[in-house]
Design an enzyme around this catalytic site. Structure first.
Site, PDB file in Angstrom:
ATOM      1  N   LYS A 208      68.691  34.367 122.131  1.00  0.00           N
ATOM      2  CA  LYS A 208      69.699  35.036 121.196  1.00  0.00           C
ATOM      3  C   LYS A 208      69.587  36.372 121.143  1.00  0.00           C
ATOM      4  CE  LYS A 208      71.073  34.403 116.516  1.00  0.00           C
ATOM      5  NZ  LYS A 208      71.030  33.589 115.097  1.00  0.00           N
ATOM      6  N   GLU A 214      57.689  35.317 124.837  1.00  0.00           N
ATOM      7  CA  GLU A 214      57.592  34.136 126.031  1.00  0.00           C
ATOM      8  C   GLU A 214      58.846  34.106 126.850  1.00  0.00           C
ATOM      9  OE1 GLU A 214      57.428  33.891 122.621  1.00  0.00           O
ATOM     10  OE2 GLU A 214      55.909  32.310 121.997  1.00  0.00           O
ATOM     11  N   GLY A 270      69.385  29.424 115.893  1.00  0.00           N
ATOM     12  CA  GLY A 270      68.557  29.038 117.042  1.00  0.00           C
ATOM     13  C   GLY A 270      68.452  27.444 117.198  1.00  0.00           C
ATOM     14  N   ARG A 271      68.024  26.829 116.177  1.00  0.00           N
ATOM     15  CA  ARG A 271      67.942  25.159 116.174  1.00  0.00           C
ATOM     16  C   ARG A 271      69.450  24.528 115.907  1.00  0.00           C
ATOM     17  NH1 ARG A 271      65.826  27.794 111.985  1.00  0.00           N
ATOM     18  NH2 ARG A 271      66.133  27.401 109.635  1.00  0.00           N
ATOM     19  N   GLU A 356      61.855  23.462 110.598  1.00  0.00           N
ATOM     20  CA  GLU A 356      61.915  24.960 110.488  1.00  0.00           C
ATOM     21  C   GLU A 356      63.126  25.225 109.512  1.00  0.00           C
ATOM     22  OE1 GLU A 356      63.146  26.684 114.224  1.00  0.00           O
ATOM     23  OE2 GLU A 356      62.597  28.560 113.658  1.00  0.00           O
ATOM     24  N   HIS A 387      52.828  -0.059 120.782  1.00  0.00           N
ATOM     25  CA  HIS A 387      51.558  -0.307 121.328  1.00  0.00           C
ATOM     26  C   HIS A 387      50.610   0.990 120.887  1.00  0.00           C
ATOM     27  CE1 HIS A 387      53.019  -3.610 123.623  1.00  0.00           C
ATOM     28  NE2 HIS A 387      54.094  -2.863 123.324  1.00  0.00           N
ATOM     29  N   LYS A 507      56.181  35.668 115.919  1.00  0.00           N
ATOM     30  CA  LYS A 507      56.658  36.600 116.792  1.00  0.00           C
ATOM     31  C   LYS A 507      56.220  37.890 116.881  1.00  0.00           C
ATOM     32  CE  LYS A 507      61.318  34.556 117.549  1.00  0.00           C
ATOM     33  NZ  LYS A 507      62.695  34.728 117.928  1.00  0.00           N
TER      34      LYS A 507
HETATM   35  C1  G6Q Z   1      65.466  28.633 115.417  1.00  0.00           C
HETATM   36  C2  G6Q Z   1      64.262  29.701 115.520  1.00  0.00           C
HETATM   37  C3  G6Q Z   1      63.362  29.806 116.967  1.00  0.00           C
HETATM   38  C4  G6Q Z   1      64.462  30.625 118.072  1.00  0.00           C
HETATM   39  C5  G6Q Z   1      63.304  30.847 119.012  1.00  0.00           C
HETATM   40  C6  G6Q Z   1      63.880  31.640 120.198  1.00  0.00           C
HETATM   41  O1  G6Q Z   1      66.304  28.386 114.653  1.00  0.00           O
HETATM   42  O2  G6Q Z   1      64.697  30.914 115.192  1.00  0.00           O
HETATM   43  O3  G6Q Z   1      62.998  28.551 117.534  1.00  0.00           O
HETATM   44  O4  G6Q Z   1      65.200  29.882 118.472  1.00  0.00           O
HETATM   45  O5  G6Q Z   1      62.290  31.772 118.673  1.00  0.00           O
HETATM   46  O6  G6Q Z   1      64.413  33.046 119.912  1.00  0.00           O
HETATM   47  P1  G6Q Z   1      65.709  33.660 120.849  1.00  0.00           P
HETATM   48  O7  G6Q Z   1      66.650  32.672 121.245  1.00  0.00           O
HETATM   49  O8  G6Q Z   1      66.079  34.841 120.102  1.00  0.00           O
HETATM   50  O9  G6Q Z   1      64.989  33.924 122.093  1.00  0.00           O
END
Ligand code: G6Q
Length: 543
Positions: A208, A214, A270-271, A356, A387, A507
């Site tokens: 986003k 990462e 994001g989620r 989250e 199990h 972050k």
């Molecule tokens: C989701 C969070 C988090 C995010 C990641 C990736 O609700 O904010 O999991 O999706 O940190 O972020 P970017 O899409 O900006 O790389």
């Protein structure tokens, strides 16, 4: 409507009194009293059936929980979300994942602008692109067809796509390979690419913000890997990289042609983004038509959540039951146990969605809460879990409410497998509810000294969710069910379920330490004595 602090709401007070009456009651007793209980305490919507009869509730409990939802302003909050109000108050954003699956003619305004046409424009672009890649019309730099797709992203830009790919593998294009790289641990990238030909590989950089450490590190390594494999011509990047982002500037600075960028908007968390362009890998795997079915499933559950009365509303009921155990029984966790191997990543996906969203310690106005918020979600597919950790659910000292999920039909029937699978799920919820008394254990001829060990107290609450079969549409319904379940919980707790300051902290933190690990000369360290010593030790060990 004025919303009182949670513990001052009349329904909360009534539930506190009511809990004292219910806590000592056994499910055996509740079932014995009402032979129709197993039919009464059920609800269904959009083809999903919920049996919540094996919960420690009576009709009175449900009435009070529904009252609590009303006193918490849930109805108004649902409307606020669906109409684009900025309910994510700490980031001043609308929360509109529901717009991502709204039908073409719908109208949802954000700052006076209808966002639905843009959503469909992006979907159409994604579909065109997916068709070209799937048919082989899109060629790599050397003219070869794309056979491998690697999604690079993390958190919300990874967990949904991975889960959906695994869940819908049955519907995927089998002559293509799909992989997901998320961890900054280089092994993730190395293992995902070691047997692939760069000439046949497409990377989707999903981020986003397009700044996530990462993802940017992995995307950089992917570009190096590709260029090394294709003779170093930078033009190759355009044929092997596309981006999903809200940040065109950064995408273009990376070297990706913005014509190959699929956008989304700041009102998609994001989620909550697996059904936005972040789902591009899903669409490439299962095709545009199946992706539209997925969106339709989401939308059906959205409609149900927005319109059904609370006492028949699946996400509301599930959300209220979670609050009931979390706050009144002091249950710390919820286990999600899908009896469907394709849903093996569903619990991992839900961990982010739930924790989250609702792992918050202050209310919307910043007051510290005096009750527990988000429970820990976890789980594994059945029957494997049986199990291993089920022992603790059956006989441990903690109360673990469980959601059991099953489908009536197997996607690829194989002998007796499916009946055996379903027999297990039914047997588990039965055993958890009713247990085995000392008298029953004795009657089986168990030696006296072993009786206590072999007693099952029962009274362990479960939900059973049943659907016809796992299709893209059903998956959409299931995910939306949990999204709105989380929403319901957040509304009761009066928290912002849509920010994630704890994740933002992560972050920022590492950024300060990276140069201290990389610098050629010993850095001046200003951390605590433990962190300073560990940094020194690491520098020495890696030398
Ligand atoms: C989701 C969070 C988090 C995010 C990641 C990736 O609700 O904010 O999991 O999706 O940190 O972020 P970017 O899409 O900006 O790389």
């Amino acid at each position: 409507m004025k919303i009182l602090p949670l513990t001052q709401r009349p329904a909360w007070k009534a539930l506190t009194v009511h809990h004292k009456k219910i806590a000592g009651k056994h499910l055996r007793e509740l079932f014995a009293k009402d032979p129709k209980r197993g039919e009464k305490f059920t609800a269904s919507a959009a083809g999903l059936f919920l049996d919540y009869s094996k919960n420690r509730v009576t009709a009175e409990t449900i009435k009070l929980l529904v009252k609590l939802a009303e006193e918490s302003g849930l109805k108004a909050r649902i409307e606020a979300m669906f109409t684009g109000e900025k309910i994510n108050i700490t980031e001043n954003r609308a929360v509109l994942h529901v717009a991502l699956r709204a039908p073409k003619g719908a109208k949802i305004l954000v700052d006076g602008k209808n966002v639905v046409p843009e959503v469909h424009a992006v979907l159409d672009e994604m579909a065109k692109f997916a068709d070209r890649v799937r048919s082989g019309a899109w060629k790599g730099h050397t003219g070869k067809r794309i056979k491998n797709v690697i999604n690079i992203g993390i958190g919300g830009s990874d967990l949904g796509p991975v889960m959906a790919y695994e869940a819908l593998k049955h519907y995927s294009q089998r002559d293509m390979t799909f992989r997901f790289v998320s961890n900054v641990d280089g092994i993730d990238f190395v293992e995902a690419t070691q047997d692939l030909n760069p000439a046949e590989t497409l990377f989707i950089v999903s981020s986003k913000t397009f700044t996530t450490l990462e993802t940017m590190t992995n995307a950089g390594s992917a570009r190096d890997w590709l260029l090394a494999g294709l003779g170093g011509n930078k033009k190759a990047v355009a044929k092997h990289f596309v981006a999903v982002s809200t940040n065109a500037e950064k995408v273009s600075a990376f070297g990706i042609d913005t014509a190959n960028m699929f956008g989304f908007w700041d009102w998609v968390g994001g989620r909550y983004s697996m059904d936005s362009a972040i789902g591009l890998s899903t669409m490439l795997a299962v095709g545009p038509e199946n992706f539209r079915q997925l969106l339709d499933g989401f939308h059906q559950m959205d409609k149900h959540f927005r319109t059904a009365p609370f006492e028949k509303n699946l996400p509301v009921l599930m959300g209220l039951l979670s609050v009931w155990y979390n706050d009144f029984f002091d249950a710390q966790t919820v286990a999600v146990l899908p009896y469907e191997q394709y849903l093996k990543r569903f619990p991992a996906y839900l961990q982010q969605l739930t924790m989250e969203s609702n792992g918050k310690h202050v209310t919307l106005d910043g007051t510290k809460v005096n009750y527990n918020t988000g429970p820990i979600y976890w789980g594994e597919p059945g029957t494997n879990g049986q199990h291993s950790f089920y022992q603790l659910i059956h006989q441990g000292t903690r109360l673990i409410p469980c959601d059991f999920i099953a489908f009536a039909k197997a996607l690829t029937p194989l002998g007796r497998h499916h009946d055996i699978l379903i027999a297990n799920i039914l047997a588990q919820t039965e055993a958890l509810a009713f247990g085995k008394t000392p008298a029953q254990v004795k009657a089986e001829g168990t030696p006296a000294r072993l009786v206590p060990h072999r007693v099952f107290e029962g009274n362990r609450p479960t939900n059973t969710l049943l659907a016809d079969k796992l299709t893209p549409e059903t998956l959409g319904k299931l995910v939306a069910l949990y999204e709105h379940n989380v929403f319901t919980q957040g509304a009761i707790w009066h928290i912002d379920s849509f920010d994630q300051w704890g994740v933002e902290l992560g972050k920022a933190l590492a950024q300060a330490i990276i140069p201290e690990l990389e610098s050629k000369t010993p850095p001046k360290l200003k951390h605590d004595s433990s962190t300073n010593a560990l940094i020194k030790r690491y520098r020495k060990m890696k030398a």
